[in-house]
Write a protein that holds these residues in place. Structure first.
Motif, PDB file in Angstrom:
ATOM      1  N   UNK A  77       0.815  -1.114   0.045  1.00  0.00           N
ATOM      2  CA  UNK A  77      -0.026  -0.008   0.138  1.00  0.00           C
ATOM      3  C   UNK A  77       0.925   1.147  -0.056  1.00  0.00           C
ATOM      4  N   UNK A  81       2.119   4.069  -3.318  1.00  0.00           N
ATOM      5  CA  UNK A  81       2.079   5.478  -3.545  1.00  0.00           C
ATOM      6  C   UNK A  81       3.284   6.430  -3.900  1.00  0.00           C
ATOM      7  N   UNK A 106       8.971  15.558   0.853  1.00  0.00           N
ATOM      8  CA  UNK A 106       9.670  14.031   1.546  1.00  0.00           C
ATOM      9  C   UNK A 106       8.611  13.403   2.221  1.00  0.00           C
ATOM     10  N   UNK A 107       8.227  12.338   1.828  1.00  0.00           N
ATOM     11  CA  UNK A 107       7.207  11.455   2.668  1.00  0.00           C
ATOM     12  C   UNK A 107       7.923  10.543   3.554  1.00  0.00           C
ATOM     13  N   UNK A 108       7.333  10.238   4.677  1.00  0.00           N
ATOM     14  CA  UNK A 108       8.327   9.232   5.532  1.00  0.00           C
ATOM     15  C   UNK A 108       6.926   8.413   6.212  1.00  0.00           C
ATOM     16  N   UNK A 109       7.270   6.985   5.979  1.00  0.00           N
ATOM     17  CA  UNK A 109       6.036   6.233   6.441  1.00  0.00           C
ATOM     18  C   UNK A 109       6.847   4.974   7.550  1.00  0.00           C
TER      19      UNK A 109
ATOM     20  N   UNK B 138       0.641  18.574  -4.448  1.00  0.00           N
ATOM     21  CA  UNK B 138       1.507  17.911  -3.604  1.00  0.00           C
ATOM     22  C   UNK B 138       0.686  17.482  -2.421  1.00  0.00           C
ATOM     23  N   UNK B 141      -1.594  14.681  -3.043  1.00  0.00           N
ATOM     24  CA  UNK B 141      -1.018  13.452  -2.947  1.00  0.00           C
ATOM     25  C   UNK B 141      -0.773  12.909  -1.461  1.00  0.00           C
ATOM     26  N   UNK B 142      -0.586  13.868  -0.634  1.00  0.00           N
ATOM     27  CA  UNK B 142      -0.216  13.605   0.720  1.00  0.00           C
ATOM     28  C   UNK B 142      -1.342  13.071   1.486  1.00  0.00           C
ATOM     29  N   UNK B 144      -3.844  11.299   0.128  1.00  0.00           N
ATOM     30  CA  UNK B 144      -3.911   9.941  -0.127  1.00  0.00           C
ATOM     31  C   UNK B 144      -2.922   9.181   0.325  1.00  0.00           C
ATOM     32  N   UNK B 145      -1.779   9.563   0.706  1.00  0.00           N
ATOM     33  CA  UNK B 145      -0.513   9.050   1.508  1.00  0.00           C
ATOM     34  C   UNK B 145      -1.204   8.670   2.833  1.00  0.00           C
ATOM     35  N   UNK B 147      -4.297   8.733   4.219  1.00  0.00           N
ATOM     36  CA  UNK B 147      -5.419   8.201   4.223  1.00  0.00           C
ATOM     37  C   UNK B 147      -5.252   6.588   4.384  1.00  0.00           C
ATOM     38  N   UNK B 148      -3.907   6.214   4.136  1.00  0.00           N
ATOM     39  CA  UNK B 148      -3.602   4.736   4.085  1.00  0.00           C
ATOM     40  C   UNK B 148      -3.482   4.431   5.666  1.00  0.00           C
ATOM     41  N   UNK B 167      -0.847   9.062  12.222  1.00  0.00           N
ATOM     42  CA  UNK B 167      -0.503   8.284  13.039  1.00  0.00           C
ATOM     43  C   UNK B 167      -1.738   7.168  13.180  1.00  0.00           C
ATOM     44  N   UNK B 172       2.609   4.786  10.753  1.00  0.00           N
ATOM     45  CA  UNK B 172       2.576   6.355  10.601  1.00  0.00           C
ATOM     46  C   UNK B 172       3.200   6.833   9.464  1.00  0.00           C
ATOM     47  N   UNK B 173       2.926   7.940   9.296  1.00  0.00           N
ATOM     48  CA  UNK B 173       3.426   8.922   7.893  1.00  0.00           C
ATOM     49  C   UNK B 173       3.444  10.232   8.132  1.00  0.00           C
ATOM     50  N   UNK B 174       4.363  11.054   7.824  1.00  0.00           N
ATOM     51  CA  UNK B 174       4.682  12.262   7.707  1.00  0.00           C
ATOM     52  C   UNK B 174       5.379  12.732   6.089  1.00  0.00           C
ATOM     53  N   UNK B 175       5.011  13.994   5.808  1.00  0.00           N
ATOM     54  CA  UNK B 175       5.343  14.745   4.911  1.00  0.00           C
ATOM     55  C   UNK B 175       6.088  15.961   5.135  1.00  0.00           C
ATOM     56  N   UNK B 176       7.037  16.572   4.621  1.00  0.00           N
ATOM     57  CA  UNK B 176       7.496  17.846   4.767  1.00  0.00           C
ATOM     58  C   UNK B 176       7.752  18.604   3.400  1.00  0.00           C
ATOM     59  N   UNK B 177       7.494  19.841   3.537  1.00  0.00           N
ATOM     60  CA  UNK B 177       7.754  20.618   2.083  1.00  0.00           C
ATOM     61  C   UNK B 177       8.353  21.983   2.793  1.00  0.00           C
TER      62      UNK B 177
END
Lengths: 244, 244, 244
Positions: A77, A81, A106-109, B138, B141-142, B144-145, B147-148, B167, B172-177
């Protein structure tokens, strides 16, 4: 601990598209020899082996060998992405596989690791007598063709052709590909079309695949990277039917 | 009465893709200042405001201000039939909004107006302390990321980054711009991912969106036309949870 | 017996997309005049006639005329597997239609012939008074537009325009196309939108279609190959409703 980075991510995603269809949980081994997955499906009909050398990766650092167990559906999943232009970075902390997709953002999972004590399965040692190399998409298309008629098919190799044959209630179908290799015998085995379709989810791993076949014996299907520093291979038990 | 024509229809369609998801019925006000829609969703969690100046349109004639109520789902079904090369023309007769799609064939649709006496909702006046401009796709897309992993997320802005954090149970997931703007404080609020996804159906309205954020206060999300004569903005209440 | 080969397969596939939706079984006649299918749908509302001259084909050999009955759904499932670059080859043996798709791999399918003794239906001889030629895709798009509002529509031809009109519960729609032909009367008939949509599955057969229309009489819809050596035509009974 390890830190690995990969920019050619499409083959990695293709490999896990097949793996996540075949098995629910896998043990990944990461050590100085590379990144490896070996798994047996629940019904013990198919076996998959992914072997990526350190040279496949843009960065491959591993000071201590690691053996981690992950849920393949959850991992897939996240990989879904990933865009083609993203770089994939894998590291870990105490309880998680850390997956970074590096692109515009940058996306981190973090994916929780699974506690498991089972052993890595050992594939049977087999050497089917005949091998030919065939375009991956061509075989994948044939599977869809044949699935119109039945749920099983025959793979057959003779002196000139690699053949795919099926014979169902409404009609029959066959396909022939001139293999151009030096083959001196005729071999034929029957396989489940849905199981083959699971394996061919990895068809984007490489343009060509190697089909190793014998008479009523398991198939070995291998997709190799052009650079020869990585491959994914599958072993599939034949369908043995008295009345055929 | 009015007669308006629009050839750049994609932003109009994008706006109504969001609006028709958020509210069932809307009041459109058409007067010498342009075409406006202001609406509050049924659960009073999100607020949408579309404001298109007369200069956005190829033709904008309006001798008497009009306030018409339409069913957003029915209107969207017609807009979906519009091709990029079609010109959209809106007029009305006594009981209908008349929608013309002018292309190879001229197609005309009459949509019954709804009788309604309710007032146009007034958005709360809010000024979140920090705003950054981020590529619309961007952020989409995050979502959708994220929502997993969960159905809620945090938007966070610090000196350097716009961050999206979630989380969930499996990971967990995170994104940074890197936002590149002059920000001197750190703000963070939590929002519903499905509600944000409804708003980002308007993402084709413009390439960049403005995120205005505070601590545990509503989000203001604004998509502006490059020409600065039109925008769609959304206000979304935060999720306030004691235990987080 | 016959042996026919076709490299421009897209029109053949388009024809059978419509035919397989309209009828379950068809009789194909292959003789020195070409390849023909004539069929009446179960509800006796629509009639289809495919007529391909020998010159349409790359190879057309037929020493003895043949009349074979096949299941259209099974045939279509095989045709769907045909790529644009494939050559289609049709032959037969005692009990099967043999379909070869010749491309990177040669794929052969055998489709069991159906025993049937029924006669080929004869289409009614009709000459609707007015005919215009209209872009196939334009009419197909209109059908989708109109289906938003109702399940029936009017086709109308006047001196200047070909018009499509519908009028449903939520609103109404109409489309007009300047036909540029010499028409001196006004004709109008009502038809079922789903039945028309079945016929327009053949729209890729040719870019333009001929609409032949009268007052409350059947429609004749014809797609002709540019080379004029093949066509597919449909006859559709009108909807006759006292209260309209």
């Amino acid at each position: 601990m390890f830190e690995i980075e990969l920019s050619d991510t499409s083959m990695f995603k293709a490999a896990f598209e097949a793996i996540s269809t075949i098995v629910d949980e896998i043990i990944c081994v990461i050590d100085t020899e590379g990144f490896r997955v070996t798994a047996l499906d629940r019904s013990h009909i198919s076996f998959v082996n992914l072997d990526l050398h350190p040279t496949v990766f843009d960065t491959f650092e591993c000071n201590v060998p690691e053996k981690i167990t992950i849920d393949t559906a959850e991992f897939m999943r996240i990989l879904k992405r990933m865009k083609n232009s993203d770089t994939l970075k894998l590291t870990m902390d105490e309880g998680n596989l850390i997956i970074k997709l590096i692109g515009d953002a940058d996306r981190q999972f973090k994916l929780r690791l699974i506690d498991s004590e089972y052993d890595i399965p050992q594939p049977p040692q087999l050497e089917p007598p005949v091998s030919v190399v065939v375009p991956s998409d061509l075989v994948k298309d044939c599977l869809t063709d044949m699935a119109l008629f039945d749920e099983k098919l025959y793979f057959m190799i003779d002196e000139d052709y690699f053949k795919v044959i099926t014979n169902g209630e409404f009609g029959e179908a066959n396909a022939a590909y001139l293999h151009g290799e030096d083959v001196n015998e005729v071999v034929k085995s029957s396989f489940s079309i849905p199981k083959l379709q699971e394996m061919f989810k990895a068809s984007k791993f490489s343009d060509m695949c190697e089909i190793s076949l014998g008479n009523d014996m398991p198939l070995i299907l291998t997709f190799k990277l052009l650079s020869d520093d990585g491959q994914i291979s599958f072993l599939l038990a034949p369908r043995l039917e008295a009345e055929e």
